[in-house]
Design a protein around this motif. Structure first.
Motif, PDB file in Angstrom:
ATOM      1  N   GLU A  91      -1.370   8.865 -14.725  1.00 24.60           N
ATOM      2  CA  GLU A  91      -1.761   9.783 -13.647  1.00 24.60           C
ATOM      3  C   GLU A  91      -1.828   8.978 -12.360  1.00 24.60           C
ATOM      4  OE1 GLU A  91      -5.198   8.633 -12.972  1.00 24.60           O
ATOM      5  OE2 GLU A  91      -4.313   7.352 -14.481  1.00 24.60           O
ATOM      6  N   VAL A  92      -2.618   9.424 -11.404  1.00 24.84           N
ATOM      7  CA  VAL A  92      -2.615   8.801 -10.081  1.00 24.84           C
ATOM      8  C   VAL A  92      -2.976   7.320 -10.136  1.00 24.84           C
ATOM      9  CG1 VAL A  92      -3.870   8.712  -7.882  1.00 24.84           C
ATOM     10  CG2 VAL A  92      -2.965  10.889  -8.708  1.00 24.84           C
ATOM     11  N   THR A  93      -4.030   6.983 -10.860  1.00 26.77           N
ATOM     12  CA  THR A  93      -4.467   5.581 -10.883  1.00 26.77           C
ATOM     13  C   THR A  93      -3.404   4.670 -11.460  1.00 26.77           C
ATOM     14  OG1 THR A  93      -6.792   6.259 -11.101  1.00 26.77           O
ATOM     15  CG2 THR A  93      -6.241   3.986 -11.689  1.00 26.77           C
ATOM     16  N   GLN A  94      -2.934   4.998 -12.655  1.00 26.11           N
ATOM     17  CA  GLN A  94      -1.912   4.159 -13.275  1.00 26.11           C
ATOM     18  C   GLN A  94      -0.605   4.211 -12.508  1.00 26.11           C
ATOM     19  OE1 GLN A  94      -2.008   1.941 -15.977  1.00 26.11           O
ATOM     20  NE2 GLN A  94      -4.172   2.222 -15.507  1.00 26.11           N
ATOM     21  N   GLY A  95      -0.287   5.369 -11.946  1.00 26.13           N
ATOM     22  CA  GLY A  95       0.934   5.490 -11.152  1.00 26.13           C
ATOM     23  C   GLY A  95       0.897   4.606  -9.922  1.00 26.13           C
ATOM     24  N   SER A  96      -0.266   4.547  -9.270  1.00 24.25           N
ATOM     25  CA  SER A  96      -0.399   3.718  -8.072  1.00 24.25           C
ATOM     26  C   SER A  96      -0.294   2.227  -8.393  1.00 24.25           C
ATOM     27  CB  SER A  96      -1.739   3.995  -7.386  1.00 24.25           C
ATOM     28  OG  SER A  96      -1.826   5.341  -6.974  1.00 24.25           O
ATOM     29  N   LEU A  97      -0.613   1.865  -9.619  1.00 30.34           N
ATOM     30  CA  LEU A  97      -0.596   0.452 -10.007  1.00 30.34           C
ATOM     31  C   LEU A  97       0.764  -0.029 -10.493  1.00 30.34           C
ATOM     32  CD1 LEU A  97      -4.008   0.170 -11.906  1.00 30.34           C
ATOM     33  CD2 LEU A  97      -3.460  -0.722  -9.640  1.00 30.34           C
ATOM     34  N   LEU A 148      -6.387   0.697  -3.899  1.00 27.70           N
ATOM     35  CA  LEU A 148      -6.682   1.322  -2.615  1.00 27.70           C
ATOM     36  C   LEU A 148      -5.821   2.573  -2.416  1.00 27.70           C
ATOM     37  CD1 LEU A 148      -8.252   1.197   0.034  1.00 27.70           C
ATOM     38  CD2 LEU A 148      -6.439  -0.274   0.959  1.00 27.70           C
ATOM     39  N   ALA A 149      -4.563   2.500  -2.824  1.00 29.47           N
ATOM     40  CA  ALA A 149      -3.674   3.664  -2.727  1.00 29.47           C
ATOM     41  C   ALA A 149      -4.201   4.814  -3.586  1.00 29.47           C
ATOM     42  CB  ALA A 149      -2.259   3.280  -3.154  1.00 29.47           C
ATOM     43  N   ALA A 150      -4.648   4.487  -4.804  1.00 27.15           N
ATOM     44  CA  ALA A 150      -5.208   5.518  -5.689  1.00 27.15           C
ATOM     45  C   ALA A 150      -6.449   6.139  -5.053  1.00 27.15           C
ATOM     46  CB  ALA A 150      -5.540   4.918  -7.049  1.00 27.15           C
ATOM     47  N   LEU A 161       0.831  -1.205   0.000  1.00 27.53           N
ATOM     48  CA  LEU A 161       0.000   0.000   0.000  1.00 27.53           C
ATOM     49  C   LEU A 161       0.863   1.252   0.000  1.00 27.53           C
ATOM     50  CD1 LEU A 161      -2.768   1.365   0.207  1.00 27.53           C
ATOM     51  CD2 LEU A 161      -2.623   1.113   2.697  1.00 27.53           C
ATOM     52  N   LEU A 162       1.912   1.270   0.808  1.00 29.72           N
ATOM     53  CA  LEU A 162       2.825   2.419   0.850  1.00 29.72           C
ATOM     54  C   LEU A 162       3.550   2.604  -0.479  1.00 29.72           C
ATOM     55  CD1 LEU A 162       4.335   2.083   4.439  1.00 29.72           C
ATOM     56  CD2 LEU A 162       2.765   3.850   3.608  1.00 29.72           C
TER      57      LEU A 162
END
Length: 234
Positions: A183-189, A203-205, A8-9
């Motif tokens: 962006e945020v979603t793809q970056g978090s994945l 969950l992070a996104a 998650l982090l």
């Protein structure tokens, strides 16, 4: 289902690294939408001949097009036509020199224009039209009346729906990944691609979007409070 805090982090760190792209997508689109949408709203409210009818048709028709469909169409047009446009202007640039982020901004802006113009037009309707006549009676021009009397009064009325527009832009910004914009979603994945921790990635996104929305809503509440005092003074 257990949540791996390390994953998650990692997702949070990676998503935050691409957070500036999401900020650009949201606020550049919002700025464009407020300027153009405000002009369209004024044209429609004051029923400017021809232009009012054209803008009404545009807003009505474009609102029926899903943002993701429009985004894919613009991306295909960009990929197939941009090199020809550069060649026409005798430019040495190619599509590789253009940041695809602008395709996302273009698509989100057009969608936001339709929403914002309706928000502003509704706020204009809330102001008694007699105040326009009062402005004219003391020698103000139409532009001066709009700038000095009408616009200050519609600000507090416009802020709540504009806040919803911003939240909508925040959520819609995630769809730009379909044309390869990170962006945020793809970056978090990105970390999830290694250890398949996709739940933690999404969950992070969600946490980042939630925090972003809370900040926007808090700022909007403060702006509404301040503008409300100004309107009561008027």
């Amino acid at each position: 289902m257990s949540v791996n805090l390390d994953d998650l982090l990692d997702g949070l760190k990676s998503g935050i690294a691409y957070f500036p792209n999401t900020v650009k997508l949201v606020f550049i689109s919002l700025f464009i939408a407020i300027i153009i949408g405000g002009i369209i709203a004024l044209v429609r409210f004051y029923n400017v001949p021809v232009l009012s009818q054209i803008f009404t048709v545009f807003v009505t028709l474009y609102q029926g097009v899903p943002t993701v469909v429009a985004l894919l169409i613009y991306n295909l047009l960009f990929m197939s036509c941009m090199n020809d446009v550069f060649a026409f202007f005798h430019s040495s640039k190619t599509i590789a020199d253009v940041d695809t982020l602008w395709i996302g901004i273009f698509a989100l802006s057009l969608n936001a224009i339709c929403s914002v113009t309706e928000s502003i037009r509704g706020a204009l309707e809330s102001v008694d039209f007699a105040q326009n006549e009062a402005g004219y009676s003391v020698g103000l021009t139409k532009i001066q009346t709009i700038r000095q009397i009408i616009l200050p009064q519609i600000v507090p009325v416009t802020i709540p729906p504009l806040t919803n527009n911003v939240i909508g832009l925040i959520k819609n910004s995630s769809i730009v990944s379909v044309v390869g914009i990170i962006e945020v979603t793809q970056g978090s994945l990105i970390p999830s691609m290694v250890d398949y921790s996709f739940f933690e990635g999404y969950l992070a996104a969600a946490v980042i979007y939630w925090a972003f929305s809370i900040v926007v809503e808090f700022a909007a509440a403060q702006a509404e409070k301040h503008s409300g005092k100004f309107r009561r003074t008027i």
